[in-house]
Design a protein around this motif. Structure first.
Motif, PDB file in Angstrom:
ATOM      1  N   ASP A  24       0.930  -1.320  -0.022  1.00 13.33           N
ATOM      2  CA  ASP A  24       0.063  -0.115  -0.069  1.00 13.33           C
ATOM      3  C   ASP A  24       0.811   1.096  -0.155  1.00 13.33           C
ATOM      4  N   ILE A  40      -4.109  -0.380 -10.625  1.00 17.15           N
ATOM      5  CA  ILE A  40      -4.690  -1.643 -10.589  1.00 17.15           C
ATOM      6  C   ILE A  40      -4.387  -2.662 -11.929  1.00 17.15           C
ATOM      7  N   GLU A  79     -13.622  -8.252  -3.223  1.00 18.88           N
ATOM      8  CA  GLU A  79     -12.324  -7.623  -3.429  1.00 18.88           C
ATOM      9  C   GLU A  79     -11.989  -6.673  -4.370  1.00 18.88           C
ATOM     10  N   THR A  83     -10.532  -3.063  -3.225  1.00 15.74           N
ATOM     11  CA  THR A  83      -9.128  -2.415  -3.933  1.00 15.74           C
ATOM     12  C   THR A  83      -9.556  -1.023  -4.309  1.00 15.74           C
ATOM     13  N   ASN A 188      -9.293  -8.166 -10.509  1.00 19.02           N
ATOM     14  CA  ASN A 188      -8.819  -6.967 -10.511  1.00 19.02           C
ATOM     15  C   ASN A 188      -8.349  -6.266 -11.606  1.00 19.02           C
TER      16      ASN A 188
END
Length: 310
Positions: A24, A40, A79, A83, A188
């Motif tokens: 992060d 991403i 998720e 995210t 993602n």
């Protein structure tokens, strides 16, 4: 001397939190150069490719039937929401602040388990959840001068992450961890690709930024794998509190690398959240011990076990 399942689960959870924390921090460091969607997408391509080749090496099955399992799909959706919301929080809030809000996750998981799975929660743990939410308010500083509308993003991420963890507990152990990781990473990546144009289009990626994204892909892969392993190893009430180790890393990174100065209210709120979470898990452990003791001493046909566990 071999470690118990609880000890192994705790160590794995602590490692997972370190991996996610550094990931992060690296993501936040490049948000000024690239959009959230591009980060991403680029990181997702790397992670998905890595997971695929590791799965091939392990000869793990990544079948369409497995990936289309309703609980796997639900976990993937959660998720995605977590995210997107959390990366937005990292870009707009101080690193330690966003991280501190996420420390209330165990309390929210307990709340969700009680409301959704009807797991027994006594008045003490309900009180701890309420006190923990007060701690979150202290972190947010909901006054005319302190509150930021951007604080809604870590709260959204918090809800999605809690849903993800609750869903993980319901996924059959027959579905390999690597398969769940592959689907999560692929989903993602697809989300990032879809959102690149709406969120500002493609920007040139420098060699330094690319190197950072490579490292984040390795860290997020390690985090995905180990957090699933941790939730499947040992007792949840024992393993989950080790999520709090991430706050130590977050505060140090915020101060040393981002020049942040945590406010007194933020530190106090974080301490309240962590204290409430630890108390919640202590009460859960004690309740299970009481139920187990009652089951051992209760005569056949007795209702004592059920009554003690309420």
């Amino acid at each position: 001397m071999s470690l118990s399942e609880n000890a192994r689960g705790a160590l794995v959870m602590a490692f997972a939190m370190a991996a996610f924390t550094f990931n992060d921090a690296l993501v936040k460091s490049v948000t000024s150069e690239l959009s959230i969607a591009q980060i991403i997408a680029v990181r997702g391509v790397m992670t998905t490719t890595l997971v695929y080749f590791i799965a091939r090496h392990l000869r793990a099955s990544i079948s369409l039937k497995t990936l289309s399992h309703p609980l796997v799909l639900l976990r993937g959706f959660c998720e995605l929401g977590a995210t997107l919301a959390y990366f937005t929080a990292l870009a707009r809030l101080e690193f330690a602040t966003a991280f501190s809000i996420m420390q209330s996750l165990p309390l929210v998981v307990t709340l969700g388990a009680a409301l959704i799975f009807r797991e027994p929660v006594g008045w003490r743990r309900w009180s701890a959840i309420g006190v923990g939410l007060v701690g979150v308010l202290l972190i947010l500083r909901p006054g005319a001068e302190g509150f930021s509308a951007d604080a809604i993003y870590p709260l959204i991420a918090l809800c999605f992450t809690a849903c993800r963890d609750l869903t993980t507990r319901r996924i059959s152990a027959e579905i390999p961890t690597i398969s769940i990781t592959f689907f999560t990473s692929f989903a993602n990546t697809l989300l990032g690709i879809i959102l690149i144009m709406p969120m500002g289009g493609w920007q040139p990626v420098s060699a330094g930024t690319f190197s950072i994204l490579v490292l984040t892909s390795l860290l997020v892969f390690a985090g995905y794998q180990t957090v699933i392993m941790a939730m499947r190893t040992g007792e949840v009430s024992f393993v989950t509190p080790f999520r709090y180790t991430s706050l130590i890393w977050a505060l140090a990174i915020g101060i040393l690398f981002f020049g942040e100065e945590p406010s007194g209210s933020m530190l106090a709120g974080a301490a309240i959240v962590i204290g409430s979470g630890l108390y919640t898990f202590a009460r859960e452990k004690k309740r299970k011990q009481q139920v187990a003791t009652a089951a051992d001493v209760a005569p056949p046909g007795s209702t004592q076990t059920r009554e003690t566990g309420r």
